[in-house]
Design a protein around this motif. Structure first.
Motif, PDB file in Angstrom:
ATOM      1  N   TYR A 192      42.396  36.217 -42.124  1.00 18.17           N
ATOM      2  CA  TYR A 192      41.335  36.353 -41.129  1.00 18.17           C
ATOM      3  C   TYR A 192      40.356  37.426 -41.596  1.00 18.17           C
ATOM      4  N   THR A 252      47.115  34.582 -33.469  1.00 16.03           N
ATOM      5  CA  THR A 252      46.038  35.554 -33.362  1.00 16.03           C
ATOM      6  C   THR A 252      46.316  36.747 -34.273  1.00 16.03           C
ATOM      7  N   ASN A 264      31.812  35.640 -30.794  1.00 14.68           N
ATOM      8  CA  ASN A 264      32.797  35.822 -31.856  1.00 14.68           C
ATOM      9  C   ASN A 264      32.825  34.603 -32.772  1.00 14.68           C
ATOM     10  N   ARG A 292      34.138  28.887 -37.614  1.00 13.40           N
ATOM     11  CA  ARG A 292      34.300  28.178 -36.334  1.00 13.40           C
ATOM     12  C   ARG A 292      33.526  28.953 -35.271  1.00 13.40           C
ATOM     13  N   ASN A 323      37.551  27.757 -30.196  1.00 15.38           N
ATOM     14  CA  ASN A 323      36.894  29.054 -30.032  1.00 15.38           C
ATOM     15  C   ASN A 323      36.086  29.056 -28.736  1.00 15.38           C
ATOM     16  N   ARG A 360      34.729  32.808 -35.654  1.00 19.38           N
ATOM     17  CA  ARG A 360      35.996  32.824 -36.371  1.00 19.38           C
ATOM     18  C   ARG A 360      35.714  32.556 -37.846  1.00 19.38           C
ATOM     19  N   VAL A 384      40.839  37.777 -34.425  1.00 26.12           N
ATOM     20  CA  VAL A 384      40.996  36.491 -33.745  1.00 26.12           C
ATOM     21  C   VAL A 384      41.833  36.717 -32.490  1.00 26.12           C
ATOM     22  N   GLY A 441      40.355  32.000 -29.724  1.00 29.33           N
ATOM     23  CA  GLY A 441      39.287  32.460 -30.596  1.00 29.33           C
ATOM     24  C   GLY A 441      39.166  31.644 -31.866  1.00 29.33           C
ATOM     25  N   GLY A 442      39.736  30.423 -31.854  1.00 27.21           N
ATOM     26  CA  GLY A 442      39.636  29.561 -33.026  1.00 27.21           C
ATOM     27  C   GLY A 442      40.679  29.822 -34.079  1.00 27.21           C
ATOM     28  N   GLY A 443      41.783  30.465 -33.699  1.00 29.18           N
ATOM     29  CA  GLY A 443      42.806  30.832 -34.669  1.00 29.18           C
ATOM     30  C   GLY A 443      43.579  29.651 -35.221  1.00 29.18           C
TER      31      GLY A 443
END
Length: 273
Positions: A144, A206, A231, A99, A226, A233, A148, A152-154
């Motif tokens: 992960y 996260t 960053n 992501r 995100n 993801r 994250v 952050g796209g978690g």
């Protein structure tokens, strides 16, 4: 491996977060393998496509770290469901969803919010026009592969939704799960004009690289937004199916723990199969 306290948390929320669930060295090997397999340069953000997509371990030059992560996720899943209940053959097969950060940033007033995320239930995405099979996901796990942070796209979940989804299935056909379920009306029924994910706020989970999340196969969830420039993801997802998943889905789709022996001390032995 897991405790009854963790199982109660899973029962309450429909998911369990395990910090440092995968060793740092193993995560680093998997992360390096993914970066080496994609066109984007991790050190040059101008090369990042921005297109969310998934890659497969077979696309990489080293599948071994993904097999090892699968083995670890299986240990957690089996501890939640019960010994010998999840058929599993060790191998690297997994989904590696990427992501990329959106153009908007956290400070952009026009940026999407968590409330804009729409949920889905696993195993229902291929159902069209109310026809087709609903795949009986039992328990799934994500690791992960990088840190994250919030937005952050978690993994984004609607806590407790797995129990509402199963309750909904007591009186509604399985294919109706596509697109989520209506909001509970507070009297044991369902609202006619609002969906559950419009009423309840989701929670983005996260964590640092190596964080593991287990989630129930009937949980409403989605990948997060995100808004973190620089960053990517990167995650590793593996899905597990009870040995009697298809039979349980037909016999009692409203029961969230049918055949989950390890959950008996938490939810009672009426869920045996």
């Amino acid at each position: 491996m897991l405790t009854d306290s963790q199982r109660r948390e899973f029962h309450r929320n429909g998911f369990l977060v395990i910090e440092s669930g995968v060793d740092d060295s193993l995560v680093e090997r998997a992360r390096d393998a993914v970066w080496a397999a994609i066109e984007e340069d991790r050190d040059d953000r101008s090369t990042w496509s921005g297109d969310d997509r998934s890659v497969s371990p077979e696309d990489t030059a080293d599948e071994e770290p993904f097999r090892e992560i699968n083995d670890r996720l299986f240990e957690y899943a089996a501890s939640m469901v019960g010994e010998g209940r999840l058929p599993y053959e060790s191998g690297p097969d997994a989904q590696l969803p990427l992501r990329f950060p959106r153009e908007e940033e956290l400070t952009d007033p026009a940026a999407p919010q968590l409330s804009d995320v729409e949920s889905h239930v696993d195993g229902t995405l291929d159902v069209e026009d109310g026809e087709g099979d609903v795949v009986p996901h039992t328990i799934n796990g994500v690791a992960y592969l990088d840190r994250v942070q919030p937005y952050g796209g978690g993994f984004t979940a609607w806590p407790g939704s797995h129990r509402d989804v199963c309750r909904y299935l007591a009186d509604h056909p399985l294919p109706s799960l596509q697109g989520g379920i209506p909001a509970p009306d507070g009297d044991g029924g369902w609202e006619s004009d609002r969906m559950r994910d419009d009423v309840f706020d989701p929670l983005e989970l996260t964590g640092d690289a190596g964080t593991v999340i287990l989630w129930h196969g009937r949980l409403e969830h989605e990948g997060g937004i995100n808004l973190r420039p620089g960053n990517l993801r990167m995650a590793h997802i593996k899905r597990f199916f009870h040995e009697n998943a298809w039979e349980a889905q037909e016999a009692a789709p409203e029961e969230p723990y049918l055949g989950w022996d390890a959950m008996e001390g938490v939810v009672g032995d009426e869920y045996r199969i």
